[in-house]
Design an enzyme around this catalytic site. Structure first.
Site, PDB file in Angstrom:
ATOM      1  N   CYS A 124       0.865  -1.178   0.000  1.00 22.04           N
ATOM      2  CA  CYS A 124       0.000   0.000   0.000  1.00 22.04           C
ATOM      3  C   CYS A 124       0.908   1.236   0.000  1.00 22.04           C
ATOM      4  CB  CYS A 124      -0.947  -0.110   1.194  1.00 22.04           C
ATOM      5  SG  CYS A 124      -1.960   1.289   1.644  1.00 22.04           S
TER       6      CYS A 124
ATOM      7  N   ASP B  56      -8.365  -2.293  -7.968  1.00 24.94           N
ATOM      8  CA  ASP B  56      -7.713  -1.252  -7.177  1.00 24.94           C
ATOM      9  C   ASP B  56      -7.891   0.096  -7.865  1.00 24.94           C
ATOM     10  OD1 ASP B  56      -6.115   0.333  -5.603  1.00 24.94           O
ATOM     11  OD2 ASP B  56      -4.372  -0.999  -5.650  1.00 24.94           O
TER      12      ASP B  56
ATOM     13  N   HIS C  49      -7.004  -4.205  -3.481  1.00 24.20           N
ATOM     14  CA  HIS C  49      -5.998  -3.400  -2.792  1.00 24.20           C
ATOM     15  C   HIS C  49      -5.897  -3.897  -1.342  1.00 24.20           C
ATOM     16  CE1 HIS C  49      -3.668   0.230  -1.920  1.00 24.20           C
ATOM     17  NE2 HIS C  49      -4.334   0.273  -0.769  1.00 24.20           N
TER      18      HIS C  49
END
Length: 251
Positions: free
Chosen positions: A134, A189, A221
Site C-alpha cells: 500500500c 484497485d 488493494h
C-alpha cells in the site's frame, strides 16, 4: 525455515525516535538486510508476522513505524480484523497523518534506517532489499530512487498512485534507480487503475530499469494483509514467491 527472533526496538532519526520491529534468524550470524514498509494501518501483529516469515528465509528484517512523529504504534486504535465497514472511520484518523508525512520527511528517515542496518552485526555487508505494501509500496520505490547505491531490490505490492500527474510522482524518479524492481498490482484497485499501470511501465521501459510488473487478478488493494477483509490467500502466497525470488537473485 530457520528459528527466528523478533523484538521491538527504537531507532534514532534526525527528527526523534522511531519505534520498529526487528526479526532475524536466531543464529547470531549476519544476514542480508531488508527494510519492510508498513501499509496505512501501520506496525501491528500482522506485519510482525510477515517480518518473521521473511526472516525465516534468511534475512534480517526491519519494520519501522514510519508515522512515529504521530506516536508509537499502533498510531490509531485498530480492530482485530479490519473490514471495509470500519475503514471510513479509520481513514478519517489515518489520512491526515499520511498527508503530513511528505516524501522529503520519508526519505530523511530512510537514511537513518539504512544507517542502522549497515551498523548492525546482524546484517551482512552490501546493499539491502526493501518491500512495501500500500503506501509502503510507494516508499519502497522512492527508497530505491533516493538511495540507489544502497538498495539492490525493491518489491512494491498493491501500491497506490505510482504514476500520477504530480511533480513528485514516484515514476518520475525511476531514472535514478539501479535496483531490480517488482510490482504486484491488484486488479481491483481504483488507486492504481490500468492507465496508471501502463504509464508506470512506459516510464520503467524508458529508463531501462530491470523490473517485472504483474497484475494479480481477482485481488483487491490490500491483498497481502492477513488481518483485513481484503486479504486474498492465493494472491498473498504468489506475492511471497515473487518476493523471495527477487531477493534470492539480488541479495
Amino acid at each position: 525455515m530457520t528459528n527466528v527472533h523478533g523484538e521491538s526496538i527504537d531507532l534514532p532519526t534526525p527528527d526523534g525516535t522511531a519505534d520498529a520491529y526487528l526479526a532475524h534468524p536466531d543464529d547470531g550470524a549476519p544476514h542480508p538486510g531488508v527494510l519492510l514498509y508498513m501499509d496505512a494501518f501501520g506496525l501491528r501483529p500482522a506485519l510482525e508476522e510477515m517480518a518473521r516469515r521473511l526472516a525465516g528465509q534468511g534475512y534480517t528484517v526491519l519494520v519501522p513505524n514510519v508515522l512515529y512523529r504521530a506516536g508509537r504504534a499502533p498510531v490509531v486504535e485498530l480492530p482485530e480484523h479490519i473490514n471495509p465497514a470500519e475503514r471510513p472511520q479509520l481513514f478519517e484518523k489515518i489520512m491526515p497523518l499520511i498527508r503530513s508525512f511528505t516524501p522529503e520527511l520519508a526519505m530523511r528517515d530512510v537514511g537513518a534506517y539504512l544507517d542502522w542496518l549497515a551498523a548492525s552485526p546482524l546484517v551482512a555487508d552490501g546493499p539491502v532489499g526493501t518491500t512495501g505494501y500500500c503506501m509502503g509500496g510507494v516508499l519502497a520505490v522512492r527508497t530505491a530512487a533516493a538511495y540507489p547505491d544502497r538498495i539492490a531490490a525493491a518489491g512494491s505490492f498493491h501500491a497506490s498512485n505510482l504514476a500520477t500527474d504530480a511533480e513528485d510522482s514516484p515514476h518520475r524518479a525511476l531514472d535514478r534507480v539501479t535496483a531490480e524492481l517488482y510490482f504486484g498490482h491488484a486488479d481491483n484497485d481504483h488507486s492504481m487503475p490500468p492507465e496508471q499501470i501502463a504509464a508506470l511501465e512506459r516510464a520503467l521501459d524508458a529508463t531501462g530499469v530491470r523490473y517485472r510488473s504483474e497484475l494479480y487478478e481477482g485481488a483487491q488493494h490490500g491483498y497481502t494483509q492477513t488481518d483485513t477483509a481484503m486479504y486474498n490467500a492465493e494472491a498473498a502466497e504468489r506475492h511471497w514467491r515473487a518476493l523471495l525470488d527477487l531477493f534470492g537473485r539480488t541479495l
